[in-house]
Design an enzyme around this catalytic site. Structure first.
Site, PDB file in Angstrom:
ATOM      1  N   TYR A 178      28.721  39.134  47.215  1.00 53.43           N
ATOM      2  CA  TYR A 178      30.115  39.511  47.426  1.00 53.43           C
ATOM      3  C   TYR A 178      30.581  40.482  46.345  1.00 53.43           C
ATOM      4  O   TYR A 178      31.235  41.492  46.626  1.00 53.43           O
ATOM      5  CB  TYR A 178      30.989  38.255  47.435  1.00 53.43           C
ATOM      6  CG  TYR A 178      32.445  38.518  47.752  1.00 53.43           C
ATOM      7  CD1 TYR A 178      32.870  38.706  49.065  1.00 53.43           C
ATOM      8  CD2 TYR A 178      33.392  38.568  46.728  1.00 53.43           C
ATOM      9  CE1 TYR A 178      34.201  38.943  49.364  1.00 53.43           C
ATOM     10  CE2 TYR A 178      34.731  38.803  47.018  1.00 53.43           C
ATOM     11  CZ  TYR A 178      35.123  38.990  48.325  1.00 53.43           C
ATOM     12  OH  TYR A 178      36.448  39.228  48.616  1.00 53.43           O
ATOM     13  N   ALA A 180      28.715  42.465  44.630  1.00 56.34           N
ATOM     14  CA  ALA A 180      28.029  43.746  44.850  1.00 56.34           C
ATOM     15  C   ALA A 180      28.759  44.568  45.904  1.00 56.34           C
ATOM     16  O   ALA A 180      28.936  45.788  45.749  1.00 56.34           O
ATOM     17  CB  ALA A 180      26.592  43.501  45.276  1.00 56.34           C
ATOM     18  N   GLY A 211      43.414  39.609  42.013  1.00 56.18           N
ATOM     19  CA  GLY A 211      42.812  38.866  40.921  1.00 56.18           C
ATOM     20  C   GLY A 211      42.058  37.652  41.421  1.00 56.18           C
ATOM     21  O   GLY A 211      41.945  37.412  42.633  1.00 56.18           O
ATOM     22  N   ALA A 216      46.070  32.525  49.574  1.00 58.93           N
ATOM     23  CA  ALA A 216      47.362  31.944  49.936  1.00 58.93           C
ATOM     24  C   ALA A 216      48.398  32.249  48.857  1.00 58.93           C
ATOM     25  O   ALA A 216      49.548  32.565  49.144  1.00 58.93           O
ATOM     26  CB  ALA A 216      47.231  30.436  50.134  1.00 58.93           C
ATOM     27  N   SER A 217      47.985  32.167  47.590  1.00 60.15           N
ATOM     28  CA  SER A 217      48.901  32.503  46.499  1.00 60.15           C
ATOM     29  C   SER A 217      49.264  33.976  46.533  1.00 60.15           C
ATOM     30  O   SER A 217      50.403  34.356  46.275  1.00 60.15           O
ATOM     31  CB  SER A 217      48.260  32.157  45.144  1.00 60.15           C
ATOM     32  OG  SER A 217      48.025  30.775  45.031  1.00 60.15           O
TER      33      SER A 217
END
Length: 239
Positions: A178, A180, A211, A216-217
């Site tokens: 992922y 990569a 980040g 969901a956040s």
């Protein structure tokens, strides 16, 4: 892993409009193709485009979830909303999606690339098949969609928004395929941005780096930012 870093919070769709001179009316009637639109960040982006009066083509893997989002977008005021269920693991799908959007909307002003995928169940993440699958969904389909939509975006002097991940810059354990894909994604669109500038092609590219937090956040961050913007616009109009 709930939140390790908040670096990418707020660096999503709205980073393109962070300047104080953003005019919400500029999105009224805009023709938008949005991927990964059935849940999370993509769903929230669809709702805000709808509120601002954009014409939408939404795509994601699951048709039932898309139908729910389409219905909500219509209630929120989107003049036109179409959807196409699509599995970006298939190399033929990006062409079908872009052609569907061009047929329905007559062109594109915005291409928002937000979809992602983890390795299918039963596939070892570090295996060649698992890595190949991840690369197709998280990198190659982005390249395909961009290549196919770029002529229309060039004609409309449109915008391309690419949602990526901090894992493409700071790799973590157990995320090698992922990470990569995201490293390659960041490099590809960074180079493309420079190439278009050199060629005087007036298509804006915004790379949004989330980040290390759950999506969901991030969705709640998108919602909160737009609520603030809508309040600001209302207060300005009242003044």
């Amino acid at each position: 892993m709930k939140v390790l870093l908040l670096t990418g919070l707020g660096a999503l769709f709205f980073t393109y409009y962070w300047a104080d001179n953003f005019d919400p009316a500029s999105l009224q009637g805009a023709r938008v193709l949005l991927t990964g639109a059935s849940a999370g960040v993509g769903e929230e982006l669809a709702y805000h485009y709808a509120r601002l009066g954009s014409h939408l083509v939404l795509t994601a893997h699951t048709e039932a979830f898309l139908q729910k989002v389409v219905g909500n977008c219509r209630k929120l005021g989107a003049p036109k909303v179409f959807f196409i269920a699509a599995d970006m693991a298939s190399r033929e799908v990006p062409e079908l999606v872009v052609q569907f959007a061009l047929d329905k909307l007559g062109g594109l002003d915005y291409l928002v690339l937000n979809h992602l995928g983890a390795a299918p169940a039963g596939t070892r993440a570090h295996s060649a098949p698992g890595t190949r699958w991840l690369m197709q969904v998280n990198l190659l389909s982005y390249v395909q969609l961009t290549s196919l939509a770029l002529p229309s975006l060039t004609d409309s002097k449109g915008s391309l928004v690419v949602v990526s991940s901090l894992l493409g810059r700071v790799p973590a354990s157990f995320s090698s395929p992922y990470s990569a894909a995201k490293f390659a994604l960041d490099s590809f669109f960074g180079a493309l941005q420079r190439e278009l500038r050199v060629q005087d092609v007036n298509v804006a590219i915004t790379r949004c780096v989330l980040g290390l937090q759950d999506r969901a956040s991030a969705k709640e961050g998108v919602r909160a930012w737009f609520v603030r913007q809508e309040l600001n616009v209302t207060a300005t109009a009242a003044a």
